[in-house]
Design a protein around this motif. Structure first.
Motif, PDB file in Angstrom:
ATOM      1  N   SER A 181       5.420  -1.008   8.312  1.00  0.00           N
ATOM      2  CA  SER A 181       5.489   0.345   7.756  1.00  0.00           C
ATOM      3  C   SER A 181       6.952   0.698   7.572  1.00  0.00           C
ATOM      4  O   SER A 181       7.726   0.611   8.523  1.00  0.00           O
ATOM      5  N   VAL A 192       3.528  -2.416  12.581  1.00  0.00           N
ATOM      6  CA  VAL A 192       2.472  -1.575  13.158  1.00  0.00           C
ATOM      7  C   VAL A 192       1.253  -2.394  13.602  1.00  0.00           C
ATOM      8  O   VAL A 192       0.405  -1.886  14.318  1.00  0.00           O
ATOM      9  N   ASP A 204       0.835  -1.201   0.000  1.00  0.00           N
ATOM     10  CA  ASP A 204       0.000   0.000   0.000  1.00  0.00           C
ATOM     11  C   ASP A 204       0.868   1.248   0.000  1.00  0.00           C
ATOM     12  O   ASP A 204       1.744   1.401   0.845  1.00  0.00           O
ATOM     13  N   THR A 205       0.596   2.131  -0.955  1.00  0.00           N
ATOM     14  CA  THR A 205       1.294   3.408  -0.987  1.00  0.00           C
ATOM     15  C   THR A 205       0.366   4.418  -1.662  1.00  0.00           C
ATOM     16  O   THR A 205      -0.833   4.183  -1.769  1.00  0.00           O
ATOM     17  N   THR A 206       0.911   5.559  -2.074  1.00  0.00           N
ATOM     18  CA  THR A 206       0.100   6.562  -2.777  1.00  0.00           C
ATOM     19  C   THR A 206       0.766   6.882  -4.114  1.00  0.00           C
ATOM     20  O   THR A 206       1.980   6.727  -4.268  1.00  0.00           O
ATOM     21  N   LEU A 221       5.338   6.910   4.688  1.00  0.00           N
ATOM     22  CA  LEU A 221       5.630   5.492   4.905  1.00  0.00           C
ATOM     23  C   LEU A 221       4.838   4.640   3.920  1.00  0.00           C
ATOM     24  O   LEU A 221       3.699   4.952   3.596  1.00  0.00           O
ATOM     25  N   ASN A 270       3.303   0.700   3.277  1.00  0.00           N
ATOM     26  CA  ASN A 270       2.879  -0.405   4.135  1.00  0.00           C
ATOM     27  C   ASN A 270       2.898  -1.723   3.363  1.00  0.00           C
ATOM     28  O   ASN A 270       2.468  -1.772   2.219  1.00  0.00           O
TER      29      ASN A 270
HETATM   30  C1  LIG Z   1       0.363   2.979   6.427  1.00  0.00           C
HETATM   31  O1  LIG Z   1       0.023   2.668   7.761  1.00  0.00           O
HETATM   32  C2  LIG Z   1       0.055   3.800   8.611  1.00  0.00           C
HETATM   33  C3  LIG Z   1      -0.142   3.308  10.014  1.00  0.00           C
HETATM   34  O2  LIG Z   1      -1.194   2.392  10.116  1.00  0.00           O
HETATM   35  C4  LIG Z   1      -1.028   4.787   8.146  1.00  0.00           C
HETATM   36  O3  LIG Z   1      -1.011   5.930   8.965  1.00  0.00           O
HETATM   37  C5  LIG Z   1      -0.725   5.186   6.699  1.00  0.00           C
HETATM   38  O4  LIG Z   1      -1.758   6.024   6.211  1.00  0.00           O
HETATM   39  C6  LIG Z   1      -0.610   3.969   5.808  1.00  0.00           C
HETATM   40  N1  LIG Z   1      -0.138   4.401   4.497  1.00  0.00           N
HETATM   41  C7  LIG Z   1      -0.693   4.003   3.353  1.00  0.00           C
HETATM   42  C8  LIG Z   1      -0.061   4.519   2.123  1.00  0.00           C
HETATM   43  O5  LIG Z   1      -1.650   3.257   3.306  1.00  0.00           O
END
Ligand SMILES: *[C@@H]1O[C@H](CO)[C@@H](O)[C@H](O)[C@H]1NC(C)=O
Ligand SMILES: *[C@@H]1O[C@H](CO)[C@@H](O)[C@H](O)[C@H]1NC(C)=O
Ligand SMILES: *[C@@H]1O[C@H](CO)[C@@H](O)[C@H](O)[C@H]1NC(C)=O
Length: 164
Positions: A131, A121, A23-25, A84, A86
């Motif tokens: 993370s 996490v 998971d990222t953006t 970060l 995930n």
């Molecule tokens: C990754 O996990 C953190 C902590 O749970 C969260 O704050 C963050 O939004 C997550 N990042 C993504 C890109 O999903």
């Protein structure tokens, strides 16, 4: 996953296979807008059978608890991410041992598993969410030991170069 667009994509992006979720953006995937070439890509590689390569003489207490995963994006400046990323790992076997999130570090020598820049996490018996502040090859290790004072993790060395 590849996205072609005149303007860089935004918002969350998720890649999944049977064992691992990344998971990222798109903001992180694209990086600096000024260098945007008109497309962006995210890659998730999974290595399934690394445990069979393990050197029998290495620490028996340290074992992979997940598949190893390599994540890569079109943004080439990923050593210190502003956000970060995930990784959710399914455990290879259900276990109550608390796993350590690690990445394969080959900066010095043949390579070691290191925990730097990566934290767990969430963890239960079937999966763990890591993370991390950089991209690399990641996995879960169990039975990892903290060396007193050094702040460094004691690591499995598999000899040979598995990646890169
Ligand atoms: C990754 O996990 C953190 C902590 O749970 C969260 O704050 C963050 O939004 C997550 N990042 C993504 C890109 O999903
Ligand atoms: C490690 O030991 C197992 C069983 O003890 C054996 O089947 C395997 O071939 C050994 N692997 C190596 C790399 O020596
Ligand atoms: C790489 O990213 C970091 C953090 O976002 C930024 O501070 C730095 O200027 C970037 N380096 C280059 C060469 O773009």
């Amino acid at each position: 996953m590849v996205r072609r667009d005149l303007t860089p994509s935004e918002g969350p992006v998720s890649l999944t296979n049977e064992n691992t979720q990344f998971d990222t953006t798109w903001e992180m995937v694209v990086g600096d807008d000024l260098n945007y070439p008109g497309f962006a890509f995210v890659v998730l590689f999974i290595y399934k059978n690394l445990d069979s390569l393990k050197d029998n003489t290495s620490h028996q207490s340290q074992q992979l608890m997940s598949s190893a995963a390599t994540v890569s994006v079109s943004n080439s400046n990923t050593t210190n991410l502003p956000q970060l990323i995930n990784l959710t790992f399914n455990h290879l076997q259900s276990s109550d041992v608390d796993p350590t999130c690690v990445y394969w570090s080959s900066e010095n020598g043949p390579g070691v598993w290191s925990g730097r820049g990566c934290t767990s996490v969430m963890s239960n018996s079937t999966h763990t969410v890591c993370s991390c502040s950089h991209l690399s090859t990641f996995a879960l290790l169990k039975g990892i030991h903290q060396k007193k004072g050094s702040g460094q993790l004691s690591l499995v060395m598999w000899g040979g170069v598995l990646w890169h």
